[in-house]
Design a protein around this motif. Structure first.
Motif, mmCIF file in Angstrom:
data_model
loop_
_atom_site.group_PDB
_atom_site.id
_atom_site.type_symbol
_atom_site.label_atom_id
_atom_site.label_comp_id
_atom_site.label_asym_id
_atom_site.label_seq_id
_atom_site.Cartn_x
_atom_site.Cartn_y
_atom_site.Cartn_z
ATOM 1 N N TRP A 50 -3.121 9.847 -1.000
ATOM 2 C CA TRP A 50 -1.671 9.779 -1.162
ATOM 3 C C TRP A 50 -0.955 10.089 0.142
ATOM 4 C CZ3 TRP A 50 1.362 7.589 -4.492
ATOM 5 C CH2 TRP A 50 2.713 7.933 -4.544
ATOM 6 N N GLY A 51 0.002 9.253 0.491
ATOM 7 C CA GLY A 51 0.799 9.443 1.692
ATOM 8 C C GLY A 51 0.270 8.713 2.915
ATOM 9 N N THR A 52 -0.966 8.248 2.842
ATOM 10 C CA THR A 52 -1.525 7.482 3.951
ATOM 11 C C THR A 52 -1.363 5.993 3.640
ATOM 12 O OG1 THR A 52 -3.758 7.419 3.016
ATOM 13 C CG2 THR A 52 -3.204 9.317 4.407
ATOM 14 N N ASP A 53 -1.791 5.165 4.568
ATOM 15 C CA ASP A 53 -1.619 3.724 4.384
ATOM 16 C C ASP A 53 -2.553 3.118 3.352
ATOM 17 O OD1 ASP A 53 0.472 3.505 6.163
ATOM 18 O OD2 ASP A 53 -0.830 3.094 7.864
ATOM 19 N N GLY A 54 -3.704 3.694 3.183
ATOM 20 C CA GLY A 54 -4.632 3.098 2.236
ATOM 21 C C GLY A 54 -5.885 3.913 2.069
ATOM 22 N N ILE A 55 -6.815 3.315 1.367
ATOM 23 C CA ILE A 55 -8.093 3.948 1.092
ATOM 24 C C ILE A 55 -9.203 2.947 1.411
ATOM 25 C CG2 ILE A 55 -7.990 3.305 -1.348
ATOM 26 C CD1 ILE A 55 -9.375 5.984 -1.973
ATOM 27 N N SER A 56 -10.201 3.407 2.134
ATOM 28 C CA SER A 56 -11.319 2.525 2.483
ATOM 29 C C SER A 56 -12.162 2.280 1.246
ATOM 30 C CB SER A 56 -12.175 3.158 3.579
ATOM 31 O OG SER A 56 -11.432 3.291 4.760
ATOM 32 N N PRO A 57 -12.502 1.023 0.972
ATOM 33 C CA PRO A 57 -13.195 0.712 -0.274
ATOM 34 C C PRO A 57 -14.610 1.281 -0.370
ATOM 35 C CG PRO A 57 -12.929 -1.262 1.062
ATOM 36 C CD PRO A 57 -12.182 -0.165 1.739
ATOM 37 N N VAL A 58 -15.316 1.400 0.727
ATOM 38 C CA VAL A 58 -16.702 1.886 0.677
ATOM 39 C C VAL A 58 -16.760 3.405 0.749
ATOM 40 C CG1 VAL A 58 -18.960 1.822 1.800
ATOM 41 C CG2 VAL A 58 -17.575 -0.261 1.663
ATOM 42 N N SER A 59 -16.097 3.995 1.749
ATOM 43 C CA SER A 59 -16.171 5.450 1.928
ATOM 44 C C SER A 59 -15.224 6.210 1.004
ATOM 45 C CB SER A 59 -15.839 5.811 3.384
ATOM 46 O OG SER A 59 -14.463 5.564 3.650
ATOM 47 N N GLY A 60 -14.157 5.562 0.590
ATOM 48 C CA GLY A 60 -13.154 6.252 -0.222
ATOM 49 C C GLY A 60 -12.270 7.172 0.589
ATOM 50 N N LEU A 61 -12.357 7.093 1.915
ATOM 51 C CA LEU A 61 -11.544 7.932 2.781
ATOM 52 C C LEU A 61 -10.192 7.272 3.044
ATOM 53 C CD1 LEU A 61 -14.287 8.966 5.364
ATOM 54 C CD2 LEU A 61 -13.421 10.297 3.415
ATOM 55 N N SER A 62 -9.215 8.108 3.362
ATOM 56 C CA SER A 62 -7.886 7.578 3.644
ATOM 57 C C SER A 62 -7.846 6.935 5.023
ATOM 58 C CB SER A 62 -6.842 8.693 3.557
ATOM 59 O OG SER A 62 -7.097 9.676 4.547
ATOM 60 N N THR A 63 -6.932 5.973 5.191
ATOM 61 C CA THR A 63 -6.748 5.304 6.475
ATOM 62 C C THR A 63 -5.251 5.208 6.781
ATOM 63 O OG1 THR A 63 -6.579 3.079 5.536
ATOM 64 C CG2 THR A 63 -8.785 3.859 6.099
ATOM 65 N N ASN A 64 -4.954 5.090 8.055
ATOM 66 C CA ASN A 64 -3.574 4.875 8.502
ATOM 67 C C ASN A 64 -3.534 3.687 9.452
ATOM 68 O OD1 ASN A 64 -1.781 6.716 7.221
ATOM 69 N ND2 ASN A 64 -2.802 8.364 8.328
ATOM 70 N N ALA A 65 -4.061 2.587 9.013
ATOM 71 C CA ALA A 65 -4.146 1.380 9.834
ATOM 72 C C ALA A 65 -2.793 0.708 10.037
ATOM 73 C CB ALA A 65 -5.134 0.399 9.209
ATOM 74 N N ASN A 66 -1.797 1.052 9.239
ATOM 75 C CA ASN A 66 -0.461 0.444 9.359
ATOM 76 C C ASN A 66 0.574 1.476 9.752
ATOM 77 O OD1 ASN A 66 -1.929 -1.275 7.038
ATOM 78 N ND2 ASN A 66 -0.591 -2.575 8.265
ATOM 79 N N ASN A 67 0.241 2.346 10.643
ATOM 80 C CA ASN A 67 1.107 3.340 11.283
ATOM 81 C C ASN A 67 1.417 4.593 10.480
ATOM 82 O OD1 ASN A 67 3.395 2.756 9.709
ATOM 83 N ND2 ASN A 67 3.988 1.110 11.068
ATOM 84 N N GLY A 68 0.824 4.756 9.316
ATOM 85 C CA GLY A 68 0.985 6.007 8.574
ATOM 86 C C GLY A 68 2.248 6.147 7.757
ATOM 87 N N TRP A 69 2.862 5.029 7.381
ATOM 88 C CA TRP A 69 4.076 5.080 6.565
ATOM 89 C C TRP A 69 3.792 4.936 5.078
ATOM 90 C CZ3 TRP A 69 7.710 1.264 9.624
ATOM 91 C CH2 TRP A 69 8.191 1.909 10.761
ATOM 92 N N GLY A 70 2.552 5.072 4.666
ATOM 93 C CA GLY A 70 2.234 4.937 3.249
ATOM 94 C C GLY A 70 2.286 3.496 2.775
ATOM 95 N N ALA A 71 1.633 2.603 3.500
ATOM 96 C CA ALA A 71 1.691 1.161 3.201
ATOM 97 C C ALA A 71 1.353 0.854 1.748
ATOM 98 C CB ALA A 71 0.766 0.378 4.137
ATOM 99 N N PHE A 72 0.293 1.456 1.219
ATOM 100 C CA PHE A 72 -0.091 1.175 -0.167
ATOM 101 C C PHE A 72 1.041 1.528 -1.121
ATOM 102 C CE2 PHE A 72 -1.675 2.281 -4.319
ATOM 103 C CZ PHE A 72 -2.538 1.246 -4.615
ATOM 104 N N ILE A 73 1.664 2.661 -0.895
ATOM 105 C CA ILE A 73 2.737 3.126 -1.774
ATOM 106 C C ILE A 73 3.899 2.137 -1.774
ATOM 107 C CG2 ILE A 73 4.454 4.950 -2.150
ATOM 108 C CD1 ILE A 73 2.388 6.884 -0.847
#
Length: 186
Positions: A50-73
C-alpha cells in the motif's frame, strides 16, 4: 434535456447489461470471476505494498517503478468504480486526498504515464461521480472537490512537459524542480 440525460443518450453505457455472447445475456459467472480476481489483486496489494506503485508478481515485494505516487491505487480507481467495489474505491480516494504527494517523487516522472495513468484516472473518477456511476456516499462533494484540486495541481505540474519547440511531450519531468528532460528526434 438535463445534462445527465443528454450524456447518457449520446454516450455508450459504462457497463453493458446485455453483453453479446453466445446466449445474448451477461455471463454472470465470468463477471463474478473477474470481480473476484480484482478483489484478490487489490487486497494483496493493500496488504503488501500500500502506498507504493505496485507489487511484483513473483516476489510479492513492493515497487516504485512509476515514481512512488501509488500508481496502482490511482490507476485502479476507474476499474473499482465500474466493478462497484465501493469499499476499495473509498480507500483509494482517501489515499489520493490525504497521502498523494505530487512534489515527492522517488524518480523522474514519465510524463506520458502521468498524463494517461494518473491524470486520466483522476479525471475519469470525477466524471463517473458526476454522472452518478459512483454513488455520493462513496465520493462526497468534498472528496470530489479535493480530487478536482489534486487533478488541477497535477495538470499544472505537468505543464512544463508540454512546452517544447517540437510540439511534442517531453518524456521526463522532475516535479520538484519543474524541469524536463529527454531526447527529441527531429
Amino acid at each position: 434535456i438535463e445534462q445527465r440525460d443528454w450524456f447518457r443518450s449520446t454516450n455508450p453505457a459504462v457497463q453493458f447489461e446485455t453483453w453479446p455472447n453466445s446466449t445474448g445475456k451477461v455471463d454472470k459467472d465470468k463477471q463474478s470471476q473477474i470481480r473476484s480476481e480484482m478483489e484478490y489483486t487489490y487486497h494483496s496489494y493493500r496488504n503488501r505494498a500500500w502506498g507504493t506503485d505496485g507489487i511484483s508478481p513473483v516476489s510479492g515485494l513492493s515497487t516504485n517503478a512509476n515514481n512512488g505516487w501509488g500508481a496502482f491505487i490511482v490507476e485502479s480507481t476507474t476499474s473499482l468504480a465500474v466493478m462497484g467495489l465501493w469499499k476499495e474505491l473509498v480507500q483509494c480516494i482517501h489515499f489520493v486526498i490525504t497521502d498523494l504527494d505530487l512534489l515527492h517523487s522517488h524518480s523522474a516522472v514519465g510524463t506520458s504515464e502521468a498524463v494517461t495513468g494518473y491524470l486520466g484516472a483522476l479525471v475519469s473518477i470525477l466524471e463517473l461521480a458526476q454522472e452518478g456511476v459512483i454513488p455520493n456516499s462513496v465520493m462526497t462533494e468534498n472528496s470530489k472537490g479535493s480530487v478536482l484540486h489534486i487533478s488541477h495541481r497535477l495538470a499544472e505540474l505537468l505543464l512544463p512537459a508540454f512546452d517544447s519547440r517540437h510540439g511534442l511531450l517531453w518524456p521526463v519531468l522532475y516535479p520538484t524542480l519543474g524541469q524536463v528532460a529527454g531526447s527529441m528526434t527531429h
